[in-house]
Motif scaffolding. Structure first.
Motif, PDB file in Angstrom:
ATOM      1  N   THR A  79       2.620   1.546  -3.523  1.00 52.14           N
ATOM      2  CA  THR A  79       1.625   2.136  -4.600  1.00 52.14           C
ATOM      3  C   THR A  79       0.980   3.243  -4.358  1.00 52.14           C
ATOM      4  O   THR A  79       0.787   4.054  -5.407  1.00 52.14           O
ATOM      5  CB  THR A  79       0.213   1.020  -4.508  1.00 52.14           C
ATOM      6  OG1 THR A  79      -0.412   0.711  -3.312  1.00 52.14           O
ATOM      7  CG2 THR A  79       0.899  -0.378  -5.107  1.00 52.14           C
ATOM      8  N   SER A  80       0.641   3.870  -2.977  1.00 52.20           N
ATOM      9  CA  SER A  80       0.346   5.172  -2.991  1.00 52.20           C
ATOM     10  C   SER A  80       1.516   6.209  -3.236  1.00 52.20           C
ATOM     11  O   SER A  80       0.962   7.132  -3.832  1.00 52.20           O
ATOM     12  CB  SER A  80       0.045   5.313  -1.427  1.00 52.20           C
ATOM     13  OG  SER A  80       1.110   5.291  -0.500  1.00 52.20           O
ATOM     14  N   SER A 121       2.925   9.264 -10.392  1.00 51.12           N
ATOM     15  CA  SER A 121       2.507   9.351 -11.611  1.00 51.12           C
ATOM     16  C   SER A 121       1.180  10.024 -11.797  1.00 51.12           C
ATOM     17  O   SER A 121       0.974  10.648 -13.112  1.00 51.12           O
ATOM     18  CB  SER A 121       1.992   7.767 -11.975  1.00 51.12           C
ATOM     19  OG  SER A 121       1.058   7.506 -11.063  1.00 51.12           O
ATOM     20  N   ALA A 122       0.609  10.630 -10.866  1.00 53.07           N
ATOM     21  CA  ALA A 122      -0.723  11.659 -11.009  1.00 53.07           C
ATOM     22  C   ALA A 122      -0.011  12.878 -11.031  1.00 53.07           C
ATOM     23  O   ALA A 122      -0.862  13.777 -11.773  1.00 53.07           O
ATOM     24  CB  ALA A 122      -1.565  11.268  -9.493  1.00 53.07           C
ATOM     25  N   ALA A 155       1.433   6.093  -7.199  1.00 48.26           N
ATOM     26  CA  ALA A 155       0.389   6.653  -7.769  1.00 48.26           C
ATOM     27  C   ALA A 155       0.206   8.239  -7.590  1.00 48.26           C
ATOM     28  O   ALA A 155       0.052   8.808  -8.393  1.00 48.26           O
ATOM     29  CB  ALA A 155      -0.927   6.248  -6.804  1.00 48.26           C
ATOM     30  N   ARG A 164       0.730  -1.246  -0.105  1.00 48.76           N
ATOM     31  CA  ARG A 164       0.089   0.097   0.128  1.00 48.76           C
ATOM     32  C   ARG A 164       0.929   1.181   0.164  1.00 48.76           C
ATOM     33  O   ARG A 164       0.644   2.287  -0.590  1.00 48.76           O
ATOM     34  CB  ARG A 164      -0.863  -0.025   1.245  1.00 48.76           C
ATOM     35  CG  ARG A 164      -2.272  -0.488   0.752  1.00 48.76           C
ATOM     36  CD  ARG A 164      -3.330  -0.281   2.034  1.00 48.76           C
ATOM     37  NE  ARG A 164      -3.548  -1.551   2.500  1.00 48.76           N
ATOM     38  CZ  ARG A 164      -3.486  -1.899   3.900  1.00 48.76           C
ATOM     39  NH1 ARG A 164      -3.166  -1.237   4.553  1.00 48.76           N
ATOM     40  NH2 ARG A 164      -3.807  -3.208   4.034  1.00 48.76           N
TER      41      ARG A 164
END
Length: 144
Positions: A59-60, A66-67, A63, A56
């Protein structure tokens, strides 16, 4: 001299204990095995939860990274918005029509009494980049 009844009673108790021990020994072994299985499962669950927490976090972070480049953060300034409207020489109702809001909302945004919603921010950013001709052409297209 011992009493036959007491001897018989002791012998029956001894045989009964022997029989109970024989019957319960397999159950004790099974209970012991179940407890060790439960302990192993608890260890496995703890390890999986730790892996899940790590994933988690990773991935956070991925993310978030990438965002950031793809998502452009739009800012809003009441003063800048009012200046853009004056520059285009449009009424609040006309600007509202271009943006997809009411003229009253445009007035409140300019006065700083309200803030536009996220869906309107993109249109406001487009409005800032427009010239007078393009704005009037879009208004004519919307009206006609």
């Amino acid at each position: 001299m011992p009493n036959i009844a007491s001897l018989l009673k002791e012998e029956i108790a001894r045989v009964a204990r022997k029989e109970v021990r024989a019957e319960t020994s397999s159950m004790k072994k099974a209970v012991s095995q179940y407890r060790s299985d439960i302990a192993a499962l608890k260890r496995q669950v703890r390890e999986l939860e730790q892996q899940s927490r790590k994933l988690r976090r990773v991935t956070s972070k991925v993310a978030a990274v990438s965002a950031e480049p793809t998502e452009k953060k739009l800012r809003f300034s009441a003063k800048g918005f009012a200046e853009a409207r004056r520059r285009l020489d449009l009424s609040a109702a006309a600007v509202g029509l271009l943006i997809g809001a009411t003229g009253q909302s445009v007035y409140k945004w300019e006065q700083g009494k309200a803030r536009p919603r996220v869906k309107h921010l993109a249109k406001i950013a487009e409005l800032r980049a427009m010239g007078k001709r393009e704005a009037t052409a879009r208004l004519e297209a919307l009206a006609g």
